[in-house]
Design an enzyme around this catalytic site. Structure first.
Site: not given
Ligand code: ATP
Ligand code: MG
Length: 564
Positions: A37, A263, A273
């Protein structure tokens, strides 16, 4: 190591994929995607997902799409889109012509929603957000049907069309899936599919004032793109039921399989984020690419290499349950990579002047220094030696304790690639008592660093000739949080209370070997004994060099732990 964890690239996901390829499921295709995102910068956790998705595509001759999951215009921005693309490329991955945006599917998604309404599987609800929450029930209590749940298909179609046309205010109505308000999985209790947001979108402008929710958008975007395996993190486990429900209730092009993995969590680090945005916005760090942050651009600026990050992601493997990876493993990965590739040089970070009394004033000796002992092809360079040099302040002690083998009054040590020197006099500031200069003698017979008579010294110090030294600012970094698990709340204290004020130390009078005078942005090297460093891409200028320390040579924390 449990059965869930990996060795040598095989894991529970590759097991599924290999079985699917074998049975010719999806016509023997593998298609993955990385779906960020654009509401913040990528961090090392995202790198895990990028390496996984793009890596599987490479391994199994499949494809991996980059798709921006841009359904929330209030938080998203093109600045993030551009930065995310730069980061994925820098990590070494390429999406060719497979760049997609969920917003490109808005019209199709709208049609899918209309289909759900027509088939009696979605309705427009006039409850507001608070009421929806109250009606949802709890884990132990069933929810309550909304009074608007049984609107006719015609009325729903009409209202949804008018929602799109902008007739209603933000938050006044939503479109919901009609599933089951008594469902044991709370996510299945008539989840919201569309909400009204009269906000311009960074790509679609003012074309839309209703925006689809993540759970509705994600599965359908996967399906539209022909994704076969939709990999996401564990917190989406409960959403899988909805993922499947949506695809089963519309005429979807295909039905990808959602698979969850754990994760990445890193010790002494926050990887969310929201938390990273707070650190940046409140000025606890200097922007998204602050080298103290676990963002990809921060790690890059700090001197981490794509190879190091990819190796790290390989090494941590893939599991089905959450765990915390020691940040020391990340540091190990970059050390291992730079050890092979970084040229060596001498840099004195906290200089102490040394006058070699028996060395002829004005004379310069060009000594041969090895560029990289790990790389025979890296060759040698000349390091100038003269009667005034700098050594590291910490390499001298006036009253050395038992285990201190470096320089002290009357002691002899080796200067790397140069000579043996003996300290003959300590000069102090009269007022403060601080040691400001040392007087030494050198033994010309030890040129190159060995004594012909076979006598030994207990220490070898790095040094820089004072007349030839290049001035530089050097920034040293430490862990941004002083607590191993900053996310854990104790006695009302949060991660913000555990920010390490010493995570950045700026040294402004460092003295470097003259071979570094022209080092340009991004140049990296090892300062012998002091760690791996790189030229800062933003602040370094010719004549006003700024270096970042990427990592120390050894794990200083492990040593401390052993001591205590
Ligand atoms: P955050 O949890 O840090 O706010 P998010 O999941 O909202 O991150 P996205 O932009 O939606 O961020 O993530 C893009 C992809 O990266 C998604 O498929 C998410 O599952 C993966 N992702 C995010 N954080 C991690 C992590 N700590 N380890 C592995 N994959 C991750
Ligand atoms: Mg997300």
């Amino acid at each position: 190591m449990t059965e869930n964890e990996t060795t040598h690239g095989s894991n529970f996901i590759t097991t599924i994929i290999e079985a699917d390829l074998k049975t010719n499921k999806n016509d023997g295709r593998l298609a993955t995607r990385f779906p960020p995102e654009p509401n913040g910068y990528l961090h090392i956790g995202h790198a895990k997902s990028i390496c996984l998705n793009f890596g599987l595509a490479t391994t199994y001759n499949g494809t991996c799409n980059l798709r921006f999951d841009d359904t929330n215009p209030t938080k998203e921005d093109v600045e993030y889109v551009d930065a995310i693309m730069a980061d994925v490329r820098w990590l070494g991955f390429d999406w060719d012509n497979r760049l997609h945006y969920a917003s490109d599917y808005f019209e199709q998604l709208y049609d899918f929603a209309v289909h759900l309404i027509r088939t009696g599987n979605a309705y427009v609800d006039d409850l507001n957000a608070d009421e929806i929450r109250q009606y949802r029930g709890t884990l132990t209590e069933a929810g309550t049907n909304s009074p608007w749940r049984n609107r006719s298909v015609e009325e729903n179609l009409n209202l949804f069309q008018r929602m799109r046309a902008g007739e209603f205010e933000d938050g006044s109505r939503v479109l919901r899936a009609k599933i089951d308000m008594g469902h044991p999985n709370l996510i299945m209790r008539d989840p919201t599919l569309y909400r009204i947001r009269k906000t311009s979108h960074h790509r679609t402008g003012d074309t839309w004032c209703i925006y689809p929710m993540y759970d509705f958008t994600h599965c359908l975007s996967d399906s539209i793109e022909g994704i076969t395996h939709s990999l996401c993190t564990l917190e989406f486990e409960n959403n899988r039921a909805l993922y499947d429900w949506v695809l089963d209730h519309v005429d979807a092009p295909c039905h990808p399989q959602q698979i969850e993995f754990a994760r990445l969590n890193l010790s002494y680090t926050v990887l969310s984020k929201r938390k990273l945005i707070q650190l940046v916005d409140e000025g606890h760090v200097n922007g998204w690419d602050d080298p103290r942050l676990p963002t990809i651009c921060g790690l890059r600026r700090r001197g981490y290499t794509p190879e190091a990050l990819r190796n790290f992601c390989d090494r941590i493997g893939l599991a089905k349950r959450d765990s915390v990876v020691d940040v020391a493993l990340l540091e190990f990965s970059v050390r291992e990579d730079l050890n092979k590739r970084a040229p060596r040089a001498m840099g004195v970070l906290r200089p102490l002047k040394v006058v070699i009394e028996n060395y002829p004033e004005g004379q310069v000796d060009e000594l041969e220094a090895v560029n990289n002992p790990e790389d025979p092809d890296a060759g040698v360079r000349k390091a100038p030696f003269s009667s005034e040099i700098y050594i590291e302040r910490d390499d001298f002690m006036e009253n050395p304790p038992k285990k201190f083998f470096r320089l002290g009054p009357g002691r002899e040590v080796r200067l790397r690639y140069a000579f043996f020197v003996t300290c003959t006099e300590v000069i102090k500031d009269e007022k403060t008592g601080e040691v400001v200069e040392l007087r030494c003698t050198y033994d010309p017979a030890t040129r190159g660093g060995d004594a012909p008579d076979g006598r030994k010294v207990k220490a070898t110090l790095h040094w820089v000739s004072a007349a030839h030294a290049v001035d530089a600012e050097v920034r040293l970094y430490d862990r941004l949080f002083s607590k191993a698990n900053p996310d854990e709340k104790v006695n009302g204290k949060t991660y913000m209370d555990f920010i390490n004020p010493e995570a950045l130390e700026v040294l402004r009078s460092c003295k470097l070997e003259p071979c570094l005078a022209d080092a340009g942005p991004g140049y990296f090297c090892q300062f012998e004994r002091m760690g791996y460093f790189c030229v800062d891409v933003k602040d370094s200028k010719p004549g006003a060099l700024v270096f970042n320390r990427t990592v120390t040579l050894r794990d200083a924390w492990a040593k401390l732990k052993k001591k205590s």
